[in-house]
Every structure is written in structure tokens, then in C-alpha cells.
Scaffold this motif. Structure first.
Motif, PDB file in Angstrom:
ATOM      1  N   HIS A 114      49.957  35.995  41.643  1.00  0.00           N
ATOM      2  CA  HIS A 114      50.187  34.679  41.021  1.00  0.00           C
ATOM      3  C   HIS A 114      50.766  33.692  42.036  1.00  0.00           C
ATOM      4  CE1 HIS A 114      49.199  34.952  36.762  1.00  0.00           C
ATOM      5  NE2 HIS A 114      49.579  36.218  36.797  1.00  0.00           N
ATOM      6  N   LEU A 121      46.528  26.490  45.145  1.00  0.00           N
ATOM      7  CA  LEU A 121      46.506  25.182  44.493  1.00  0.00           C
ATOM      8  C   LEU A 121      47.225  24.145  45.338  1.00  0.00           C
ATOM      9  CD1 LEU A 121      45.879  23.351  42.099  1.00  0.00           C
ATOM     10  CD2 LEU A 121      47.957  24.225  40.980  1.00  0.00           C
ATOM     11  N   ARG A 133      43.531  28.198  38.157  1.00  0.00           N
ATOM     12  CA  ARG A 133      44.505  27.154  38.505  1.00  0.00           C
ATOM     13  C   ARG A 133      43.795  25.898  39.011  1.00  0.00           C
ATOM     14  NH1 ARG A 133      47.659  31.460  38.520  1.00  0.00           N
ATOM     15  NH2 ARG A 133      49.952  31.343  38.585  1.00  0.00           N
ATOM     16  N   ASP A 189      49.301  30.034  43.341  1.00  0.00           N
ATOM     17  CA  ASP A 189      50.046  28.778  43.432  1.00  0.00           C
ATOM     18  C   ASP A 189      49.911  28.158  44.830  1.00  0.00           C
ATOM     19  OD1 ASP A 189      50.938  28.834  40.818  1.00  0.00           O
ATOM     20  OD2 ASP A 189      52.790  29.903  41.309  1.00  0.00           O
TER      21      ASP A 189
END
Length: 799
Positions: free
Chosen positions: A710, A717, A747, A714
Motif C-alpha cells: 500500500h 501516486l 489509486r 501511495d
């Protein structure tokens, strides 16, 4: 395709002819407008089952009524091999090998059929193609079947327009076709299968397998090493002899019912298992299907495939149980294709050899795909091999090109050729570290020229930047010993630009994109080993906009086998800065004090200690931190172990608390990004520090592995946001990780970006040559894009 066209035209009352040429299939049609329209729509909407029609080039003419009417009937003409074809604007269509079709399977199992149990039964819809082609266009005379004259019955079928074997170039029967032989290791110079007092070759092979022996079996694109999957001692013996202690092995099944006893099966997975390409499909294991975790250690997936040749089917039927089927080669060498060489090179590994007298021209390993469960992602091609390769793709818009050959990288090396308006990429050779592999690679390049460019010399050879790749060295040697008038131009394309460009070619993208190129390593323009990059690029230019913080990689390539050594490199700056003590370093890495001191000296002196920004190496280091692996015996082993842990947590719904934890770390990471001469650097240390803290508190590895994924999503992104391009290309071997691909794609989509990733091509280095061709072609002929490269302010300042 020609027999299908013949039947369709005859049914519609159309006269004319069809032939193969170097450009593809050429058809001349004479008929009413309504009949021709029906022909066109039927061909577009209902082509033969295994046909792939890339494009149509139609020319319509109205016949002058004063001219003589065309001759009645429709014919298959002799293929064209020269003349106007030499100026072709497209490369010939590749013809992948096809798995046994249902009609042939029925005949194979019918005791009343003359091909009953014949191990080389085939028709127009199945059987060998690419593996046996010696030249194009595709005719029997230009295949290795040319040495098998047809018997009277086969000739009658071959000539009959209403027969399923009408112009089937691989047609054969027990009377006129290839035959089997079996040789046991005890008598390598004898032809035991032909001896009058010996059982038939196939019976000998089945008996040997039942006895727990390892048998080398010649298939379509090469030999497999086979043992009974249920015989765990035989499987372990295979691992020891082949020096393959941990890498997962594939299992070949006799039917879907057998597969369902080992693995979970979705409708899409069933469809791929029975697809004419017959790839290996990665399936979720059922509990207890892999006792003692010997076939696919520390892995909840199993590579499964169905027997795709009649020879495989006879073996599987004779045993009544599945077989482990792995490529027949020594470690680091290419797959074996020739019986005599296989008996020599596999001595000490195989206990027997089951082979035939139909030669293999093009070596190919089995294709590998993974189909998602509930992740809504399309299937991923992990290896482009038998049944899917060679693959032809259209080049981006631009003028037709003279032959350009791109050589790819050092691992997963799959050369590609561009000519006219298209390119074709071959099946990969896993590793060019051995002389045998380099020789196979050179043959593959020569074959590309002969098969797809009519033997024309390449105007350009394209390689990676890395000066020590076997492909780069080979290209330099070719130019230095060139005997012609004008040697080819040597062009180098940066590794990660090639990765991104390959995905752009697959999806037909033009103009500028953000390319997230995440992989194990590729030489960057600054001499570092890149692998955690965000590029702003098109097919001509590339600018590195964001990268991960660099770290030392003491030991270089040798460190890939020791994940703890990579973890040491990740922690090195904190050690120097005093945030971590020597004792803590030893505790976290598990390394000895002596090894610790050696690594310190290597970094200090800069000896065999490249610097890296690789996401793949970050995976390795975190896997070592979580104590998932001690050492690696195959590429990607540590990253795969981390992915397995994360997927287990994700599938069991453990993510909520972990995401909150990692979101905090991601926020710390964002604040640490800093400009450095226009290049922004994202520091992964807050993420690693959080993981270290959790490990010290004895947190479970599965939620931590998921949290790491995860956090990387992030970071992805954040990189895309900094680059400021609406289209984001996900490229490089890290995106073979299906969970990472899912998290990053979701995302990006939620934030309004358009993600693109490989679907017909693999994400690994097997695509490098495709990207190299695209970049080099634009450089040779100039850009011809619909959208100019958008130049953000930071690029304008750099330029």
C-alpha cells in the motif's frame, strides 16, 4: 487460413484464388457485390478458431463487361516467395504453434480411426507451425515436415477442399509421418525403441516414469524433463540434479478434472487452459495438493497446463496422473531441442529420452500467464512463449522502416525486428550468461532477418546502455567484423525508457506520458542502477522526473542472491549517521560481524559497490527484514515471497488497520521529497523505519507485507502527481506483482489518471526490444506524433 478462405469463397459462389506470400495471405475474388460483401463480413466476424487477422488491405474493382469473364472455381495457388514481395511494407504474419484440437482429440481416441493414438496427429486447426518452419511463406516444402512424403491417403486429404486437413502442412499418419524413439541412460548409444525385442518407445517411457525415473520428452518447441507429480522423491531428485532447489515447477495435467483436484478454477482460467496457445496458467492451490511444498515451495499458486500435444496426451493417459514438466536444460543454459545434444547435455539429469524425428527449428518454452481472481484486471502475460510467440504488433504512426533489429537485455532476452509498419518479437531466452545461450540468441537474430525481412541486412542494431550485457557486446562484435559496404548503425536506448516505450507501443499511445519504470535494475544515464523511476517521456525523448533515494549495493549482482546484504545497503546511511548501531545492524540483517566489516570496506572504497534506486531491491530488503528468505536461488524469489505474504493478508481482509498505519508513513515520505537539480527524490526511509519498529514489536509479517504494498502504491501516486501527465504507464518487472498492479491502478484511477500496463506483452525485460525499436525508429526517421511532448517548466529549465 487458406483452406478456410477456399471453403468460404466456394460456398458463396465466388471464383478466384488465394495464396501465401511474405506479406501474409493474398486473395483475388470475382463475384457479385453482395457475395463479396458477405465474404468480407464473414471473414471479419467469423475467422477460423486460431486465426489472428491484424489488418485488411482491400482493393475493389468493377469488371469491364467487355472483358472475358474470370475462370470458374476457386483455387489455392502456389505461394509467392519473391518479386513484388521484396518491397513489402509489412512483415509476414507469424504462425504460433497450436495445441491439439477437439476434432483431432476425438480421432486420437477413436480405435476405428487410422490415426488412433498416433502421437503426431494434427489438422489445419492444430499442431506445430512456427517450431517447424524453415522459411516463409508457410508451405510444407518450407518446414521440417518436407522430409516426410505423404502417403496416398494423406495426400487425398491434403487435396480435398472439404477435408479438415485440406492444405494442413503438418499432416501425417503412422504410415508416412514422424516416429518415436526411446533411449535409456544405461545405453545412450543404442536405439532401444527400435529394437525388435523391446517394448514400443512410449510404453518404455511410461514404465520408466512409473518407476520414479526422470524422462526428457521432446515436445513442440523443445524438451521437457518429466516426473510423476505425486512421486515426491522423484521431484526432489529432479531439483537436485537440475540444481533448481526452490523455483516453482509446472505440472501438466491430462484434463480439467485432474486440474480441479489440485487447484481452484475460474471460468476464465478454464478458458485459458483450453486455449489453442495452451499456456501455463498460475492457479491457486487447493489445500494439500503440494505435500511438503516440493513442487512450488512457499507459494500458494501452481503453474498448471494441459497436455497440448498428442504425445503428451498418450503419456498422461498411460499414467493416469499428472506430471511435473519443466524445461529440459542445465542451469543457465537454453532449452534443449535436438535429441543427440539433449542426450549429451542432460546426461546425469535424465534417466531416459523420449524423442522423435521431426526436427525443431525454433526453440520455445511454454507461455506463462496469470488470470486474476476478483481483482478486475485482465490476464497478465508473464512469459511470451510457445503458442503466443512470435508476436506481431503495429509500429506507431510514421514512415515505413527498413529493417531495424533490437536485441533486448541480458535476462529474458527477446530480440525484435521492425520492418515496414510493423514489428515482430520472439520468445525470450532466459539468461545470456552461457555460451550456449549466446549462440541461441545469435541464431534467433539471424532467423528474424531471414523469416521476416527476406534476409535483408539490418540498417540499425539497437541495444541497452549497459556495456557488459551480452547483447551489447555481441552488437559491437558484429559491427567490428562487418564485411559489407555499410555496417549497421549502433543505437543505444536507456533501459527504463525502453520499458515505458514498449507499453506505449502495445496500447498505441502517442505524445507524452508519465512512465513509472519499476524493476530490479537497469543502467541509468548517470551510471547508477535505476529501478524506481518516474519518467516524463514520449517515443523520442525521456526525462527522469522523480526517483527513489539511492542506496549502495555492495557486491553488485552477487547481492541479488543475499537479500540480507541488500537490507544492509538500505540501512547503511542510518548506520553512518548514527541512527543505527553496529549491533542493531547485525540484529536486523542477521549478517556476521566479519561480513558487516567487509561490506563497510566495500562501500568506503567503492569496490564492486554500485548505487541503486531499484524498487525491486527494496522488495528484496524488506523480505530480508521480515525474515521471509535467507538466500535466493532464482530471480525474484525474495520479492515473490513478500508478494505471497501481502496477498494472503489482502485476501483475508486484514488490510484496514495496516493501511492506516502505512498512510502515516506515506505522509512522512511525501514531506521528505526534495528537489535536486530538477529531479525530485522520494525517501523510502520513513516506510522502512516504520517496518523496523513493527518488527521489533513482533508484528506478523503478512499485514506488514501488505502495508508495504500500500505504501508503494501511495508513492506511485505521488510520482504521477509530480510528473503532471494524465496518462501513466506502469512498466518494469515489479508490475508482474498483481497485487501491486491492482493497488497502483486503483489509486491512479481514483485520482483521475489513466493507467496503462502490459497485457499482450510481459512486464519484465522480455519487452525491452519492443521499446528499443520504437525509440530507435523515431530517432531514425523523426517524430510523427499526434501530440507534441508536453514540456513542464522543470524540463524547460533543464533544456
Amino acid at each position: 487460413m487458406r483452406p478456410f478462405i477456399h471453403r468460404l469463397a466456394s460456398r458463396l459462389g465466388i471464383s478466384g484464388n488465394v495464396r501465401n506470400s511474405r506479406r501474409g495471405v493474398e486473395v483475388q475474388l470475382h463475384g457479385t457485390g453482395a457475395a463479396l460483401e458477405q465474404f468480407y463480413h464473414s471473414l471479419r466476424q467469423e475467422p477460423p478458431p486460431a486465426a489472428a487477422i491484424d489488418s485488411f488491405d482491400w482493393q475493389w474493382q468493377i469488371r469491364d463487361p467487355r472483358q472475358s469473364p474470370p475462370a470458374p472455381g476457386f483455387f489455392i495457388d502456389s505461394s509467392s516467395i519473391g518479386g513484388a514481395d521484396q518491397g513489402q511494407s509489412t512483415c509476414p504474419a507469424p504462425l504460433p504453434d497450436l495445441a491439439l484440437c477437439d476434432n483431432c482429440r476425438d480421432e486420437f481416441n477413436d480405435p476405428a480411426n487410422r490415426r488412433y493414438q498416433y502421437p503426431f496427429i494434427s489438422c489445419c486447426d492444430c499442431g506445430p507451425r512456427w517450431s517447424m518452419i524453415t522459411a516463409l511463406p508457410y508451405d510444407r516444402s518450407r518446414t521440417t515436415m518436407s522430409r516426410f512424403p505423404l502417403c496416398r491417403q494423406c495426400q487425398r486429404e491434403y487435396d480435398d477442399p472439404d477435408d479438415r486437413r485440406f492444405h494442413a502442412e503438418s499432416i501425417a499418419c503412422p504410415e508416412c509421418g514422424p516416429q518415436l524413439n526411446y533411449v535409456a541412460a544405461q545405453s545412450p548409444n543404442s536405439a532401444a525403441g527400435l529394437a525388435s525385442n523391446s517394448p514400443p518407445p512410449l510404453e518404455q517411457a511410461v514404465a520408466a516414469l512409473r518407476a520414479g525415473q526422470i524422462i526428457a520428452v521432446q515436445g513442440i518447441g523443445g524438451f521437457h524433463l518429466m516426473v510423476r507429480a505425486a512421486d515426491l522423491s522423484a521431484v526432489q531428485r529432479l531439483r537436485i540434479r537440475k540444481q533448481r532447489p526452490h523455483k516453482p515447477l509446472a505440472v501438466m495435467f491430462g484434463g480439467l478434472a485432474q486440474v480441479a483436484g489440485w487447484c481452484e478454477l475460474s471460468d476464465q482460467e478454464r478458458s485459458w487452459l483450453t486455449h489453442p496457445a495452451a499456456p501455463i496458467v498460475l492457479l491457486k492451490k487447493l489445500a494439500g495438493c503440494d505435500p511438503r511444498q516440493i513442487i512450488a515451495p512457499a507459494n500458494d499458486h501452481l503453474g498448471a497446463l494441459l497436455g497440448y500435444t498428442p504425445l503428451h496426451q498418450r503419456l498422461l493417459d498411460g499414467l493416469g496422473e499428472p506430471l511435473v514438466a519443466t524445461s529440459a536444460n542445465r542451469s543457465g543454459e537454453p532449452i534443449e531441442t535436438h535429441p543427440q545434444q539433449a542426450m549429451t547435455r542432460l546426461a546425469g539429469i535424465a534417466d531416459g529420452w523420449l524423442f522423435h524425428d521431426r526436427s525443431i527449428v525454433h526453440a520455445q518454452e511454454d507461455s506463462v500467464i496469470r488470470v486474476g481472481g476478483h481483482d478486475q484486471l485482465p490476464p497478465q502475460i508473464l512469459r511470451l512463449g510457445r503458442g503466443l510467440a512470435p508476436l506481431r504488433l503495429p509500429l506507431p504512426e510514421g514512415p515505413p522502416v527498413d529493417p531495424i533489429i533490437a536485441l533486448g537485455g541480458h535476462l529474458k532476452c527477446a530480440p525484435a525486428l521492425a520492418t515496414g509498419s510493423q514489428l515482430v518479437v520472439t520468445a525470450p531466452i532466459d539468461d545470456l550468461s552461457s555460451q550456449a545461450a549466446v549462440e541461441r540468441f545469435a541464431d534467433s537474430v539471424a532467423d528474424l532477418r531471414q523469416r521476416f525481412a527476406g534476409g535483408a541486412e539490418a540498417r540499425m542494431l539497437v541495444t541497452d546502455l549497459h556495456p557488459e550485457y551480452a547483447t551489447t557486446l555481441w552488437a559491437g562484435q558484429q559491427v567490428s567484423k562487418w564485411a559489407g559496404l555499410q555496417p549497421p548503425v549502433l543505437q543505444q536506448v536507456q533501459h527504463h525508457h525502453a520499458h515505458v516505450a514498449a507499453v506505449m507501443v502495445e496500447h498505441g499511445l502517442q505524445g507524452s506520458v508519465c512512465g513509472l519504470a519499476w524493476d530490479g535494475s537497469g543502467l541509468g544515464s548517470d551510471g547508477d542502477l535505476w529501478g524506481g523511476e518516474a519518467l516524463v517521456c514520449d517515443l523520442q525523448h525521456s526525462r527522469r522526473r522523480v526517483t527513489l533515494r539511492r542506496f549502495p549495493l555492495p557486491g553488485g549482482e552477487a547481492a541479488l542472491r543475499e537479500p540480507a546484504q541488500i537490507l544492509w545497503g538500505l540501512l547503511q546511511r542510518q548506520l553512518v549517521g548514527g541512527q543505527i548501531s553496529d549491533a542493531e545492524m547485525l540484529q536486523l540483517t542477521g549478517l556476521s560481524s566479519e561480513k558487516h566489516q567487509l561490506l563497510l570496506q566495500m562501500v568506503k572504497r567503492g569496490v564492486n559497490c554500485p548505487w541503486s534506486t531499484s524498487t525491486g531491491r527494496l522488495f528484496d530488503g524488506v523480505a530480508a527484514l521480515l525474515r521471509l528468505v535467507d538466500s535466493c536461488s532464482f530471480e525474484g524469489q525474495a520479492a515473490l515471497a513478500l508478494q505471497q505474504q501481502a496477498e494472503s493478508a489482502h485476501n483475508s481482509g486484514e488490510q484496514a488497520g495496516v493501511v492506516a498505519f502505512m498512510a502515516e508513513q506515506a505522509e512522512m515520505e511525501r514531506s521528505s521529497a526534495s528537489p535536486a537539480g530538477g529531479l525530485q527524490v522520494i525517501d523510502w526511509w520513513p516506510l522502512l523505519a516504520g517496518l523496523i519498529s513493527a518488527v521489533r514489536q513482533h508484528e506478523q509479517s503478512q499485514p506488514l507485507a501488505l502495508g508495504f504494498h500500500h505504501a508503494l502504491a501511495d508513492i506511485a501516486l505521488r510520482m504521477a502527481t509530480i510528473c503532471g501527465q494524465s496518462r501513466v504507464v506502469l512498466a518494469g518487472g515489479c508490475f508482474q506483482n498483481r497485487l501491486l498492479l491492482k493497488l497502483v491502478s486503483e489509486r491512479l484511477q481514483r485520482a483521475g489518471f489513466e493507467p496503462y500496463y502490459p497485457q499482450r506483452l510481459p512486464a519484465n525485460d522480455g519487452v525491452l526490444a519492443v521499446g528499443q525499436l520504437a525509440v530507435a525508429r523515431v530517432g531514425m526517421y523523426g517524430a510523427n506524433t499526434k501530440q507534441p511532448l508536453a514540456q513542464p517548466a522543470f524540463l524547460e529549465q533543464e533544456l
